[in-house]
Enzyme design. Structure first.
Site, PDB file in Angstrom:
ATOM      1  N   SER A 114      44.927  48.517  37.807  1.00 24.80           N
ATOM      2  CA  SER A 114      44.576  48.128  36.439  1.00 24.80           C
ATOM      3  C   SER A 114      44.575  49.330  35.510  1.00 24.80           C
ATOM      4  CB  SER A 114      43.184  47.490  36.424  1.00 24.80           C
ATOM      5  OG  SER A 114      42.749  47.265  35.096  1.00 24.80           O
ATOM      6  N   TYR A 141      34.403  47.222  37.433  1.00 25.54           N
ATOM      7  CA  TYR A 141      35.703  46.660  37.812  1.00 25.54           C
ATOM      8  C   TYR A 141      36.760  47.760  37.851  1.00 25.54           C
ATOM      9  CZ  TYR A 141      40.336  44.749  36.961  1.00 25.54           C
ATOM     10  OH  TYR A 141      41.685  44.507  37.025  1.00 25.54           O
ATOM     11  N   LYS A 182      39.949  31.798  32.854  1.00 24.10           N
ATOM     12  CA  LYS A 182      39.313  33.116  32.821  1.00 24.10           C
ATOM     13  C   LYS A 182      38.140  33.202  31.848  1.00 24.10           C
ATOM     14  CE  LYS A 182      41.937  36.744  33.289  1.00 24.10           C
ATOM     15  NZ  LYS A 182      42.989  37.773  33.112  1.00 24.10           N
TER      16      LYS A 182
END
Length: 327
Positions: A114, A141, A182
């Site tokens: 990411s 995250y 989401k």
């Protein structure tokens, strides 16, 4: 046969869409734990071999010898997730187990990292493995993804068994069909569309950074169909390994995004309202992201990415503004 984890998510299900519709390929297994019942719509049009829940994958793989690749998109992707034990199990331990299986069985391994690993971007967005130790993610995250990226480098340095190909893709701001499950973590494009549909107005965060005016925060937005093209490139070119940015290399402002949504919904430029940033994002918000794409371009990747206007037009015109918004 391909193992596709996270096949019920946005990127995963669009990989399945690409395999079916662009490559006429259906020899793959979808692995996921659906977070809501509507998520099944992300892949109910697809043709594939089997659907497996995450906890059953180890048993399934134990007697399979015909796996050609593992595409690992499954993860907790909420940037607001604060339970690191959950992130540890889903984003690190599960990824490590798949890595070990691919190394043992000599199967290529393509996984989702990411752009959140870059933190505030103060050290740039260079996807060189040698610069990993300089990165400081802003949230748990991002740290979980960064931890796994660094763990791979440790495995390599110790000459441990590794997959014949491994690719970690640092996805930037992906938007597009099949992201509807989401909720808060869906793209700004999707939220902007819903806001205008409900209230004839789009809300953007006010800037708390002196160098950025309201709405002028910038991102490297990449349409999900283009993001999938990067994955397919590595699937078809298994002689390349490493960390690679998965963005466009271009930047657009949130104001430009909102205006593109308004053009497609017949709105007006003054239908944008600027609101105070939520407390849980303050200090953890990226004001600027832009992928450096030199590394992937140097190995022969060539694709004409959609610009933001083109991507939003396709997204709204072919999905959100139709009776069936799923790809």
């Amino acid at each position: 046969m391909i193992i596709l984890t996270g096949g019920g998510g946005m990127i995963g299900s669009m990989i399945a869409w690409h395999l079916n519709t662009q490559m006429n390929f259906d020899d793959f297994v979808i692995v996921d734990d659906l977070i809501n019942e509507q998520q099944e719509n992300n892949f109910n049009k697809r043709k594939f071999v089997e659907y497996i829940v995450k906890d059953d994958l180890e048993k399934y793989l134990s007697n399979k010898k015909n796996i050609s690749a593992v595409i690992h998109m499954g993860a907790i992707s909420a940037t607001t997730e604060s339970n690191f034990n959950r992130l540890l199990q889903s984003n690190i331990r599960f990824s490590q187990s798949l890595w070990h299986w691919c190394a043992k069985n000599k199967v290529p391994f393509i996984y989702a990292s990411s752009a959140a690993t870059y933190g505030d971007g103060s050290v740039g967005y260079n996807d060189s493995e040698s610069e990993l130790d300089q990165l400081n993610p802003l949230n748990a995250y991002g740290y979980s993804k960064h931890f796994f990226d660094r763990w791979i480098q440790l495995e390599l340095s110790k000459n441990q068994p590794v997959p014949p190909q491994w690719c970690g893709l640092k996805f930037f701001n992906v938007y597009g069909p099949n992201e509807y499950h989401k909720e808060r973590m869906a793209s700004v494009v999707f939220h902007a569309f819903n806001q205008y549909k409900e209230n004839n107005q789009i809300k953007l965060f006010k800037s708390e950074h002196p160098s950025y005016e309201d709405g002028m925060q910038v991102r490297d937005f990449i349409y999900v169909k283009d993001a999938v093209e990067i994955i397919i490139f590595f699937l078809n070119n298994n002689n390349f390994s490493g960390l690679y940015n998965a963005g466009t290399g271009n930047i657009e402002t949130f104001k430009a995004l909102a205006e593109a949504v308004l053009i497609n919904t017949k709105g007006q430029p003054d239908d944008i309202e600027y609101i105070v940033m939520p407390n849980d994002l303050k200090g953890k918000y990226q004001y600027y992201t832009q992928a450096t794409m030199d590394k992937i371009n140097s190995i022969g990747f060539k694709s004409k990415f959609m610009n933001l206007n083109e991507g939003i037009t396709d997204y709204l015109g072919n999905y959100l503004l139709t009776s069936d918004r799923y790809a």
